[in-house]
Design an enzyme around this catalytic site. Sequence first.
Site, PDB file in Angstrom:
ATOM      1  N   ARG A  88       0.875  -1.191  -0.112  1.00 29.16           N
ATOM      2  CA  ARG A  88      -0.037   0.106  -0.083  1.00 29.16           C
ATOM      3  C   ARG A  88       0.682   1.232  -0.136  1.00 29.16           C
ATOM      4  O   ARG A  88       0.705   2.223  -0.585  1.00 29.16           O
ATOM      5  CB  ARG A  88      -1.018   0.144   1.172  1.00 29.16           C
ATOM      6  CG  ARG A  88      -2.071  -1.128   1.046  1.00 29.16           C
ATOM      7  CD  ARG A  88      -2.864  -0.986   2.525  1.00 29.16           C
ATOM      8  NE  ARG A  88      -4.183  -2.142   2.271  1.00 29.16           N
ATOM      9  CZ  ARG A  88      -4.440  -2.444   3.326  1.00 29.16           C
ATOM     10  NH1 ARG A  88      -4.151  -2.084   4.618  1.00 29.16           N
ATOM     11  NH2 ARG A  88      -5.594  -3.301   3.227  1.00 29.16           N
ATOM     12  N   GLU A 189      -2.991  -2.375  10.839  1.00 30.76           N
ATOM     13  CA  GLU A 189      -2.285  -1.312  10.234  1.00 30.76           C
ATOM     14  C   GLU A 189      -3.426  -0.653   9.742  1.00 30.76           C
ATOM     15  O   GLU A 189      -3.315   0.891   9.549  1.00 30.76           O
ATOM     16  CB  GLU A 189      -1.324  -1.913   9.382  1.00 30.76           C
ATOM     17  CG  GLU A 189      -1.953  -2.195   8.156  1.00 30.76           C
ATOM     18  CD  GLU A 189      -2.478  -3.675   8.206  1.00 30.76           C
ATOM     19  OE1 GLU A 189      -3.648  -3.656   7.473  1.00 30.76           O
ATOM     20  OE2 GLU A 189      -2.460  -4.399   9.004  1.00 30.76           O
ATOM     21  N   ASP A 190      -4.377  -0.925   9.303  1.00 27.35           N
ATOM     22  CA  ASP A 190      -5.412  -0.109   8.425  1.00 27.35           C
ATOM     23  C   ASP A 190      -6.374   0.733   9.415  1.00 27.35           C
ATOM     24  O   ASP A 190      -6.690   1.715   9.161  1.00 27.35           O
ATOM     25  CB  ASP A 190      -6.368  -1.087   7.504  1.00 27.35           C
ATOM     26  CG  ASP A 190      -6.994  -2.381   8.319  1.00 27.35           C
ATOM     27  OD1 ASP A 190      -6.409  -2.574   9.348  1.00 27.35           O
ATOM     28  OD2 ASP A 190      -7.650  -2.872   7.703  1.00 27.35           O
ATOM     29  N   HIS A 223      -6.903 -15.600   4.023  1.00 32.33           N
ATOM     30  CA  HIS A 223      -7.246 -14.290   4.383  1.00 32.33           C
ATOM     31  C   HIS A 223      -6.419 -13.791   5.440  1.00 32.33           C
ATOM     32  O   HIS A 223      -6.520 -14.396   6.492  1.00 32.33           O
ATOM     33  CB  HIS A 223      -8.871 -13.869   4.470  1.00 32.33           C
ATOM     34  CG  HIS A 223      -9.190 -12.655   4.419  1.00 32.33           C
ATOM     35  ND1 HIS A 223      -9.138 -11.476   5.477  1.00 32.33           N
ATOM     36  CD2 HIS A 223      -9.542 -12.001   3.442  1.00 32.33           C
ATOM     37  CE1 HIS A 223      -9.188 -10.497   4.876  1.00 32.33           C
ATOM     38  NE2 HIS A 223      -9.958 -10.475   3.861  1.00 32.33           N
TER      39      HIS A 223
END
Length: 414
Positions: A88, A189-190, A223
């Site tokens: 990201r 982290e998001d 996931h």
Amino acid sequence: MVRSERDVALPHPDVSVIIGAYEAMPYLVECLASVEAQSIDPARLEVIAVDDGSTDGTGDCLEEFAARAPMAVTVIRQANSGGPSGPRNVGLAKATGRYVFFLDADDRLGPEALERMVAMADRNRTDVVLGRVEGINRKPPQSMWGKTLDRTDVFSSNIKFTLSAQKLFRREMLERHGMRFDESLWTGEDALFTMEAYLRADGVSVLADYTCYYLVGRTDGKHVTKSGSYTLRFDSARALMELIARMLPPGAKRDVLMVRPFLVTLLPQFGPVFLANDEEIRRTKLELARPLMDAYWTEGIAQRLKVHERLRLHLLAERRPDLLADVIAFIRDKREPDPVLEKRGTRLYLAYPHFRSATAGIPDRVYLAEPREAKTYPGWRQGSTESFLRRATRKIRRTLSQQRKVAARDTAAA
């Protein structure tokens, strides 16, 4: 690092879609198809896709997409970074759009998602836009989708309960504050990134009347949110609490936001799974929770929780693991507490284990249901009773007043 770019003249697109991909096949196929199907003019869009060291054909799929897509596409192939933050950040550094949108490689967009979200941000001059999320084999957060909100903030809405990165962010805001994902965190982290964005944003919009994002549950067990040690959850809780404390002074606003890491990240570690843990893991969890409770737990947070949530956290704060185990077992067995109505039905206590036990010594206020929980019980009625926080504040003031009077008498006697 291998790069491939389409030479498309697009100096300033409206939105940069950043896709971090690792072992994303075959889900990536539908993800990219949803980008290609966007109703927004392709000239207003750029895609930056980062293959994070995949070995399943993910990189080749991205290259094929770049060769055929009608919008500008950049594909970056790199060695595996170990988590979603690195890809990201790589994508964000390359983005040129007025807005950025982080799209997970196993999820997909609604056809009009980007067009609608960009229009909403432009119309309301907001820095963050949340588009309605639906789950496919996964359950997404739901409490924030009650209605579309042109302009709101993190204190007066439920957006604090959706801290995933799949939002539209104004890139100028991110760059002005040097915002990037924390690559030292392996989970959460998001949440850190998005909470900071909420706090720094000049307004947040909620688009609740159109499904912008489909959150796809993988059936292969890969996931990222389903994997990782329990200690990573404590790391995530600690980081988010530290961010909130750093950006907000003590008080009601901080308490409102602290509810999120206590309730969503910390408390599940002390649910039924705690009883299934071995003694060493239990001891470690209690040790990891202790500094968080000492530093950040307040009465203002307590009064915003349901009784069973407040009770477990209170026992954590008071170092009472023996009593905590009894409460967790009660919840695990799906038992219901007896309601205790007092003050002509205006005060409701929920008699979870150790209620009014002289040996346990847990204050009654911990078991007192606040109106939003009490209203579900027959016989309770809204009275002129004070809130949990006000009662606690008044008690503290009375105690301090009594202490001052005693001190004054002692001084006069001397």
